[in-house]
Write an enzyme that holds these catalytic residues in place. Sequence first.
Site, PDB file in Angstrom:
ATOM      1  N   HIS A  55       3.056   1.385   6.988  1.00 58.69           N
ATOM      2  CA  HIS A  55       2.109   0.519   6.248  1.00 58.69           C
ATOM      3  C   HIS A  55       1.831  -0.785   7.011  1.00 58.69           C
ATOM      4  O   HIS A  55       1.740  -1.858   6.412  1.00 58.69           O
ATOM      5  CB  HIS A  55       2.649   0.182   4.850  1.00 58.69           C
ATOM      6  CG  HIS A  55       2.775   1.359   3.938  1.00 58.69           C
ATOM      7  ND1 HIS A  55       1.823   1.679   2.996  1.00 58.69           N
ATOM      8  CD2 HIS A  55       3.746   2.301   3.814  1.00 58.69           C
ATOM      9  CE1 HIS A  55       2.214   2.761   2.335  1.00 58.69           C
ATOM     10  NE2 HIS A  55       3.373   3.157   2.814  1.00 58.69           N
ATOM     11  N   ASN A 128       1.402   3.722  -4.252  1.00 58.63           N
ATOM     12  CA  ASN A 128       0.365   4.257  -3.370  1.00 58.63           C
ATOM     13  C   ASN A 128      -0.892   4.540  -4.179  1.00 58.63           C
ATOM     14  O   ASN A 128      -0.892   4.412  -5.408  1.00 58.63           O
ATOM     15  CB  ASN A 128       0.851   5.560  -2.723  1.00 58.63           C
ATOM     16  CG  ASN A 128       1.769   5.323  -1.526  1.00 58.63           C
ATOM     17  OD1 ASN A 128       1.701   4.282  -0.876  1.00 58.63           O
ATOM     18  ND2 ASN A 128       2.617   6.286  -1.237  1.00 58.63           N
TER      19      ASN A 128
HETATM   20  C1  HEM Z   1       6.432   0.021   3.202  1.00 52.78           C
HETATM   21  C2  HEM Z   1      10.477   2.645   3.370  1.00 52.78           C
HETATM   22  C3  HEM Z   1       8.581   5.799   0.226  1.00 52.78           C
HETATM   23  C4  HEM Z   1       4.972   2.701  -0.554  1.00 52.78           C
HETATM   24  C5  HEM Z   1       7.663   0.496   3.556  1.00 52.78           C
HETATM   25  C6  HEM Z   1       8.536  -0.123   4.504  1.00 52.78           C
HETATM   26  C7  HEM Z   1       9.669   0.604   4.546  1.00 52.78           C
HETATM   27  C8  HEM Z   1       9.517   1.702   3.634  1.00 52.78           C
HETATM   28  C9  HEM Z   1      10.921   0.335   5.380  1.00 52.78           C
HETATM   29  C10 HEM Z   1       8.219  -1.370   5.316  1.00 52.78           C
HETATM   30  C11 HEM Z   1       8.568  -2.595   4.501  1.00 52.78           C
HETATM   31  C12 HEM Z   1       8.259  -3.889   5.210  1.00 52.78           C
HETATM   32  O1  HEM Z   1       8.587  -4.010   6.388  1.00 52.78           O
HETATM   33  O2  HEM Z   1       7.688  -4.796   4.558  1.00 52.78           O
HETATM   34  C13 HEM Z   1      10.331   3.721   2.520  1.00 52.78           C
HETATM   35  C14 HEM Z   1      11.336   4.726   2.260  1.00 52.78           C
HETATM   36  C15 HEM Z   1      10.797   5.624   1.395  1.00 52.78           C
HETATM   37  C16 HEM Z   1       9.446   5.169   1.097  1.00 52.78           C
HETATM   38  C17 HEM Z   1      12.728   4.732   2.872  1.00 52.78           C
HETATM   39  C18 HEM Z   1      11.374   6.868   0.768  1.00 52.78           C
HETATM   40  C19 HEM Z   1      12.658   7.162   0.744  1.00 52.78           C
HETATM   41  C20 HEM Z   1       7.468   5.211  -0.308  1.00 52.78           C
HETATM   42  C21 HEM Z   1       6.758   5.680  -1.468  1.00 52.78           C
HETATM   43  C22 HEM Z   1       5.750   4.799  -1.691  1.00 52.78           C
HETATM   44  C23 HEM Z   1       5.817   3.779  -0.659  1.00 52.78           C
HETATM   45  C24 HEM Z   1       7.141   6.898  -2.280  1.00 52.78           C
HETATM   46  C25 HEM Z   1       4.734   4.780  -2.786  1.00 52.78           C
HETATM   47  C26 HEM Z   1       4.897   5.352  -3.954  1.00 52.78           C
HETATM   48  C27 HEM Z   1       5.059   1.730   0.408  1.00 52.78           C
HETATM   49  C28 HEM Z   1       4.108   0.651   0.525  1.00 52.78           C
HETATM   50  C29 HEM Z   1       4.528  -0.121   1.608  1.00 52.78           C
HETATM   51  C30 HEM Z   1       5.719   0.505   2.130  1.00 52.78           C
HETATM   52  C31 HEM Z   1       2.901   0.401  -0.357  1.00 52.78           C
HETATM   53  C32 HEM Z   1       3.848  -1.359   2.136  1.00 52.78           C
HETATM   54  C33 HEM Z   1       4.257  -2.559   1.309  1.00 52.78           C
HETATM   55  C34 HEM Z   1       3.496  -3.777   1.757  1.00 52.78           C
HETATM   56  O3  HEM Z   1       2.267  -3.816   1.543  1.00 52.78           O
HETATM   57  O4  HEM Z   1       4.129  -4.672   2.329  1.00 52.78           O
HETATM   58  N1  HEM Z   1       8.278   1.631   3.051  1.00 52.78           N
HETATM   59  N2  HEM Z   1       9.205   4.024   1.808  1.00 52.78           N
HETATM   60  N3  HEM Z   1       6.872   4.057   0.158  1.00 52.78           N
HETATM   61  N4  HEM Z   1       6.010   1.624   1.378  1.00 52.78           N
HETATM   62 FE1  HEM Z   1       7.581   2.803   1.598  1.00 52.78          FE
END
Ligand code: HEM
Length: 489
Positions: A55, A128
């Site tokens: 992202h 999402n």
């Molecule tokens: C961003 C991990 C599943 C939505 C991220 C980031 C990590 C991460 C490490 C970066 C955070 C940062 O540096 O600010 C994971 C892991 C998941 C997972 C380990 C599953 C085990 C999901 C799911 C969704 C999701 C299921 C939505 C339902 C997002 C969004 C961002 C993000 C929207 C961006 C947030 C922002 O705008 O700063 N994710 N994620 N992720 N993830 Fe996940």
Amino acid sequence: MSKKKTMTTTGGGPVGDNQNSLTAGARGPVLMQDYQLLEKLAHQNRERIPERVVHAKGWGAHGTFTVTHDISRYSRAKIFSEVGKKIPMLARFSTVAGEKGAADAERDVRGFALKFYTEEGNWDLVGNNTPVFFVRDPLKFPDFIHTQKRHPRTNMRSATAMWDFWSLSPESLHQVTILMSDRGLPVAPMYMNGYGSHTYSFWNKDGERFWVKFHFKTKQGHKHYTNEEATKIVGESRESYQEELFGTIERGEFPKWSVNVQIMPEADAEKTPYNPFDLTKVWPHGDYPLIEVGEMELNRNADNYFAEIEQAAFSPSNLVPGIGVSPDKMLQARVFSYADAHRHRLGTHYEALPINAPKVPVNTYHMDGAMRFFKNDTGNPDAYYEPNSMDGPAEDQSVLEPPLRISGDADRYNHRDGNDDYGQPRALFNLFDDGEKDRLFSNIAAAMQGVPDGIVQRQLGHFYKVDPAYAEGVASKLGITVSDEAKAA
Ligand code: HEM
Ligand code: NDP
């Protein structure tokens, strides 16, 4: 005209000349003592921070959440305590796979991350634009993301890796179908829905628990690009989302979403034919209808994108009393992963950055660390441990979540056992009209270019189980037939 402020060094000293370096003679070398030059170069070297591991490309804005309907019987969270209540919030939308400089109009799932600055601390809903996800066990998340990012040798995205992984992970079928459908390529953030996706929990003031899913429905209507339209857009502008979101808000045309929940009584979780904590499944609206809660409006652009959007740190671990997690194992992994990512990306005290700081006093006993520029307002410098006799902040058991009964042997259970990965994708496929189906087939065929036959046929086997017409439609666009082996798989 008012007098300009005097430019200074970071130490506050006035700067006398910001045009010419200090040199030994007009043609001579720069002197080591030109601290202003040294500071400027050193600062520039530190202008970049790590981009988000996923992202990375995003667009955001400030806004307001307004409560329009009373749901206090489900949740004691003060954010929902009265109709008409307004809460300041921040939204960041994103693509998943592209790097920070990626083009906006690319086919991908969109992040829909929200931070609500409530009177009980920050509540983050990091969702999402899709109600489901590709995997249901967090052990598979890093592998899945590797298939979306660059191949270690070619340094290019690999269609083979994506379809190899997806075809070996049938739980991805639901999300893959959404991604390859019209909704996989929205025109801009305001033309898409948002979903909390996971099942969360609510509990009310009587300690009664409900399972809950969050739905944000666009009030601008759904608008998507076809692959062909997007190719043209990207050729003209790589920043089409930023332009549209920023420009719309700047013009005072504020995008809005209706905020809705699906509510499942705690005991129902034992009765549903599907696992209600499985992130690859929706709760059918026929069983759990949407209940309207409020409206989200985005109404203010950031003044400084880096400080307010890039440094924003959203985490599913930011919860408030009345809103909790659920047994969804993906959600539990996320409760760990985000704060850990923020400490790496932004530093130990990322929550103290103005954009992340809650609008309520922060009373932790955490100490020291790099960039500890603030002090805890515990009211007494002697109260730096807990428990103490110094009137330092103490726990408040009234905010505790009601106990959740859990049983079972600790084991590594096969999450694919007994799971129907085809029924819900079929319900979705049946929602599509002929035009949508045709575009779905074309989008998948385009995304499969260069993928070895064996992998393609394995994936066609999954499509066939959803509906023979799904597999045959994709095969026809690829100019092949579905093999007997795939049909029998
Ligand atoms: C961003 C991990 C599943 C939505 C991220 C980031 C990590 C991460 C490490 C970066 C955070 C940062 O540096 O600010 C994971 C892991 C998941 C997972 C380990 C599953 C085990 C999901 C799911 C969704 C999701 C299921 C939505 C339902 C997002 C969004 C961002 C993000 C929207 C961006 C947030 C922002 O705008 O700063 N994710 N994620 N992720 N993830 Fe996940
Ligand atoms: P419903 O007919 O009651 O709901 C259909 C849902 O699908 C609506 O939320 C609608 O969103 C959304 N939808 C409509 N067209 C499309 C499309 N072309 N692509 C993606 N989503 C679309 O049916 P069910 O609740 O029984 O669900 C049937 C299928 O709909 C599910 O298997 C799932 O794939 C999909 N879906 C279900 C959701 C849910 O929470 N139940 C949420 C989103 C999708 P909108 O009103 O904004 O058009």
